[in-house]
Design a protein around this motif. Sequence first.
Motif, mmCIF file in Angstrom:
data_model
loop_
_atom_site.group_PDB
_atom_site.id
_atom_site.type_symbol
_atom_site.label_atom_id
_atom_site.label_comp_id
_atom_site.label_asym_id
_atom_site.label_seq_id
_atom_site.Cartn_x
_atom_site.Cartn_y
_atom_site.Cartn_z
ATOM 1 N N UNK A 106 0.920 -1.395 -0.055
ATOM 2 C CA UNK A 106 -0.055 0.047 0.079
ATOM 3 C C UNK A 106 0.943 1.317 -0.010
ATOM 4 N N UNK A 107 0.355 2.252 -0.722
ATOM 5 C CA UNK A 107 1.379 3.624 -0.764
ATOM 6 C C UNK A 107 1.200 4.265 0.462
ATOM 7 N N UNK A 108 2.113 5.181 0.930
ATOM 8 C CA UNK A 108 1.692 6.054 2.131
ATOM 9 C C UNK A 108 0.803 6.707 1.866
ATOM 10 N N UNK A 109 0.180 7.275 2.962
ATOM 11 C CA UNK A 109 -1.007 8.143 2.824
ATOM 12 C C UNK A 109 -0.421 9.665 2.673
ATOM 13 N N UNK A 110 0.829 9.980 3.043
ATOM 14 C CA UNK A 110 1.234 11.421 2.993
ATOM 15 C C UNK A 110 2.601 11.265 2.692
ATOM 16 N N UNK A 111 3.152 12.120 1.752
ATOM 17 C CA UNK A 111 4.588 12.224 1.401
ATOM 18 C C UNK A 111 4.935 13.676 1.696
#
Length: 196
Positions: A106-111
């Motif tokens: 899953x991708x991060x929620x925030x970068x």
Amino acid sequence: MTQAKPRFRTFEEYLNYDDGSDRRYELVDGELVELPTESWDAGAISLYLFTQLLRFVPYYLIRHKDAEIAVRSSSVKARIPDLMIVTEETAIEMSGQKGLIPLESEPPVLVVEVVSPGEPGQENYDRDYVAKPLEYASRGIPEYWLIDPMREVVIVLYLEGEQYSEIGRSRNRDRLSSPTFPELNLTADQILKAGR
């Protein structure tokens, strides 16, 4: 005596590489590219945001320059964000693993990226303003913040479809507008002056 730069045939070789120093690298076109030493202010900004985000997410979901995220790019295989927030599922999956979040995860929620000084057309600027938004969007990361101390602006981008739309540019006492963290009550000044 000139020392040859190592070339890597596989991404796994890069992940297992250790030159015995504390230097950080990204793999670009099969070669190591040393990341520039971070400024005092950039480190303070990302640490400040870490402390502010602790009010909304547990500490183990916040990664501060200690994890890479695999990206889809013709030249770069992974990026090391200044700060990112991962999901519970990713945190569980990554427990005991090397610090790379693979493409299948899953991708991060925030970068969050603190922009290094540079002008359009220069490597630092183009990496943060051009390449990373494309890479992070194709990875499906919903929210991306560009914190630019040189231009004194905080830019919030939100993924709509396959590309980012700018939610807002915060300057001075403008409040940051985050769709992921609407309760976050920070101004651009608070973020940008965290190191001073």
